[in-house]
Design a protein around this motif. Structure first.
Motif, PDB file in Angstrom:
ATOM      1  N   ASN A   9       0.839  -1.202   0.000  1.00 38.35           N
ATOM      2  CA  ASN A   9       0.000   0.000   0.000  1.00 38.35           C
ATOM      3  C   ASN A   9       0.872   1.249   0.000  1.00 38.35           C
ATOM      4  O   ASN A   9       1.908   1.293   0.653  1.00 38.35           O
ATOM      5  CB  ASN A   9      -0.928   0.008   1.210  1.00 38.35           C
ATOM      6  CG  ASN A   9      -1.993  -1.056   1.106  1.00 38.35           C
ATOM      7  OD1 ASN A   9      -2.501  -1.328   0.026  1.00 38.35           O
ATOM      8  ND2 ASN A   9      -2.314  -1.684   2.216  1.00 38.35           N
ATOM      9  N   ILE A  10       0.433   2.266  -0.720  1.00 34.44           N
ATOM     10  CA  ILE A  10       1.163   3.527  -0.849  1.00 34.44           C
ATOM     11  C   ILE A  10       0.326   4.630  -0.201  1.00 34.44           C
ATOM     12  O   ILE A  10      -0.850   4.794  -0.513  1.00 34.44           O
ATOM     13  CB  ILE A  10       1.415   3.873  -2.336  1.00 34.44           C
ATOM     14  CG1 ILE A  10       2.183   2.757  -3.030  1.00 34.44           C
ATOM     15  CG2 ILE A  10       2.124   5.209  -2.472  1.00 34.44           C
ATOM     16  CD1 ILE A  10       3.582   2.514  -2.505  1.00 34.44           C
ATOM     17  N   ILE A  11       0.964   5.375   0.691  1.00 35.39           N
ATOM     18  CA  ILE A  11       0.307   6.511   1.330  1.00 35.39           C
ATOM     19  C   ILE A  11       0.346   7.686   0.361  1.00 35.39           C
ATOM     20  O   ILE A  11       1.389   8.002  -0.192  1.00 35.39           O
ATOM     21  CB  ILE A  11       1.012   6.884   2.643  1.00 35.39           C
ATOM     22  CG1 ILE A  11       0.918   5.725   3.628  1.00 35.39           C
ATOM     23  CG2 ILE A  11       0.412   8.146   3.241  1.00 35.39           C
ATOM     24  CD1 ILE A  11       1.750   5.909   4.866  1.00 35.39           C
ATOM     25  N   GLY A  12      -0.766   8.321   0.159  1.00 31.41           N
ATOM     26  CA  GLY A  12      -0.838   9.450  -0.766  1.00 31.41           C
ATOM     27  C   GLY A  12      -0.581  10.767  -0.061  1.00 31.41           C
ATOM     28  O   GLY A  12       0.399  10.934   0.666  1.00 31.41           O
ATOM     29  N   SER A  13      -1.493  11.690  -0.226  1.00 34.59           N
ATOM     30  CA  SER A  13      -1.304  13.026   0.326  1.00 34.59           C
ATOM     31  C   SER A  13      -1.597  13.109   1.814  1.00 34.59           C
ATOM     32  O   SER A  13      -1.304  14.120   2.430  1.00 34.59           O
ATOM     33  CB  SER A  13      -2.187  14.023  -0.421  1.00 34.59           C
ATOM     34  OG  SER A  13      -3.537  13.658  -0.290  1.00 34.59           O
ATOM     35  N   ARG A  14      -2.148  12.078   2.396  1.00 35.42           N
ATOM     36  CA  ARG A  14      -2.444  12.091   3.835  1.00 35.42           C
ATOM     37  C   ARG A  14      -1.194  11.740   4.637  1.00 35.42           C
ATOM     38  O   ARG A  14      -1.071  10.653   5.188  1.00 35.42           O
ATOM     39  CB  ARG A  14      -3.564  11.122   4.165  1.00 35.42           C
ATOM     40  CG  ARG A  14      -4.892  11.589   3.654  1.00 35.42           C
ATOM     41  CD  ARG A  14      -6.003  10.684   4.088  1.00 35.42           C
ATOM     42  NE  ARG A  14      -7.240  11.116   3.451  1.00 35.42           N
ATOM     43  CZ  ARG A  14      -8.321  10.387   3.386  1.00 35.42           C
ATOM     44  NH1 ARG A  14      -8.334   9.197   3.931  1.00 35.42           N
ATOM     45  NH2 ARG A  14      -9.392  10.850   2.798  1.00 35.42           N
ATOM     46  N   ASN A  15      -0.274  12.680   4.680  1.00 33.25           N
ATOM     47  CA  ASN A  15       0.946  12.500   5.460  1.00 33.25           C
ATOM     48  C   ASN A  15       1.194  13.760   6.284  1.00 33.25           C
ATOM     49  O   ASN A  15       0.574  14.794   6.064  1.00 33.25           O
ATOM     50  CB  ASN A  15       2.137  12.161   4.551  1.00 33.25           C
ATOM     51  CG  ASN A  15       2.392  13.215   3.497  1.00 33.25           C
ATOM     52  OD1 ASN A  15       2.553  14.381   3.818  1.00 33.25           O
ATOM     53  ND2 ASN A  15       2.417  12.807   2.241  1.00 33.25           N
ATOM     54  N   TYR A  16       2.102  13.654   7.220  1.00 34.14           N
ATOM     55  CA  TYR A  16       2.304  14.765   8.164  1.00 34.14           C
ATOM     56  C   TYR A  16       2.836  16.025   7.484  1.00 34.14           C
ATOM     57  O   TYR A  16       2.519  17.130   7.914  1.00 34.14           O
ATOM     58  CB  TYR A  16       3.232  14.339   9.305  1.00 34.14           C
ATOM     59  CG  TYR A  16       4.674  14.139   8.909  1.00 34.14           C
ATOM     60  CD1 TYR A  16       5.579  15.177   9.047  1.00 34.14           C
ATOM     61  CD2 TYR A  16       5.122  12.939   8.402  1.00 34.14           C
ATOM     62  CE1 TYR A  16       6.891  15.023   8.683  1.00 34.14           C
ATOM     63  CE2 TYR A  16       6.435  12.772   8.037  1.00 34.14           C
ATOM     64  CZ  TYR A  16       7.330  13.815   8.179  1.00 34.14           C
ATOM     65  OH  TYR A  16       8.628  13.650   7.800  1.00 34.14           O
ATOM     66  N   LYS A  17       3.604  15.891   6.419  1.00 28.90           N
ATOM     67  CA  LYS A  17       4.124  17.084   5.733  1.00 28.90           C
ATOM     68  C   LYS A  17       2.992  17.887   5.092  1.00 28.90           C
ATOM     69  O   LYS A  17       2.933  19.108   5.223  1.00 28.90           O
ATOM     70  CB  LYS A  17       5.136  16.695   4.663  1.00 28.90           C
ATOM     71  CG  LYS A  17       6.500  16.385   5.187  1.00 28.90           C
ATOM     72  CD  LYS A  17       7.455  16.166   4.033  1.00 28.90           C
ATOM     73  CE  LYS A  17       8.860  15.963   4.537  1.00 28.90           C
ATOM     74  NZ  LYS A  17       9.811  15.799   3.450  1.00 28.90           N
TER      75      LYS A  17
END
Length: 179
Positions: A9-17
């Motif tokens: 699975n790849i995390i998209g724009s939902r990241n802490y940055k």
């Protein structure tokens, strides 16, 4: 990883940055916008800020920051860039699936048979913002990134992933360092 298939699975724009940049844009842009509006209506005593030219400039920058913040908020809500990489050894195929903005092409779905993959390229970028990525190099010389730019792993972890992938696909690995 099983012998027959592998799905990551790849995390998209939902990241802490993305979240922190969005919050900074909303807080800073809202402040600039508020001070620009206040310089026109003179609600509070900011006598050092005149509407022309400082207030107009602050309104412009505040509006710009709030617009970019809204764009980032929408990418978070829609989770743009998320998806998965799936390798099916039995079928000899790689699937790359990513979410896009809502609409006609809301998903990107790519499939590549093993026989058109020439090699795996491990791309290392040095400097102030070091990055690593794994690329599929096809026989027609196209380079397909397997991870989005914000997907940060330690270089040793990426190297292990590239080696495991090359063993699975039975293709060579090339390491390229870019300054």
């Amino acid at each position: 990883m099983t012998n027959l298939s592998f799905k990551e699975n790849i995390i998209g724009s939902r990241n802490y940055k993305t979240i922190s940049v969005m919050l900074l844009l909303f807080i800073g842009g809202g402040s600039f916008f508020f001070i620009g509006i206040e310089s026109y209506f003179k609600i509070f005593d900011f006598s050092s800020i005149q509407y022309i030219p400082q207030g107009i400039l602050m309104l412009f920058y505040g509006t710009l920051a709030l617009t970019f913040g809204s764009y980032l908020l929408l990418t978070l809500v829609w989770d743009v860039g998320s998806g998965y990489n799936q390798i099916l050894k039995e079928e000899q195929i790689i699937y790359i699936v990513r979410k896009n903005f809502p609409g006609k092409n809301s998903f990107y779905f790519f499939s590549y048979p093993f026989k058109i993959i020439k090699q795996i390229k491990l791309l290392k970028k040095d400097g102030l913002n070091p990055r690593t990525n794994i690329l599929l190099v096809l026989k027609d010389k196209r380079e397909i990134p397997l991870y989005p730019p914000q997907f940060l792993l330690k270089p040793t972890e990426m190297e292990k992933k590239a080696i495991n992938l090359s063993n699975l696909l039975k293709v060579p690995v090339e390491t390229k360092t870019v300054s």
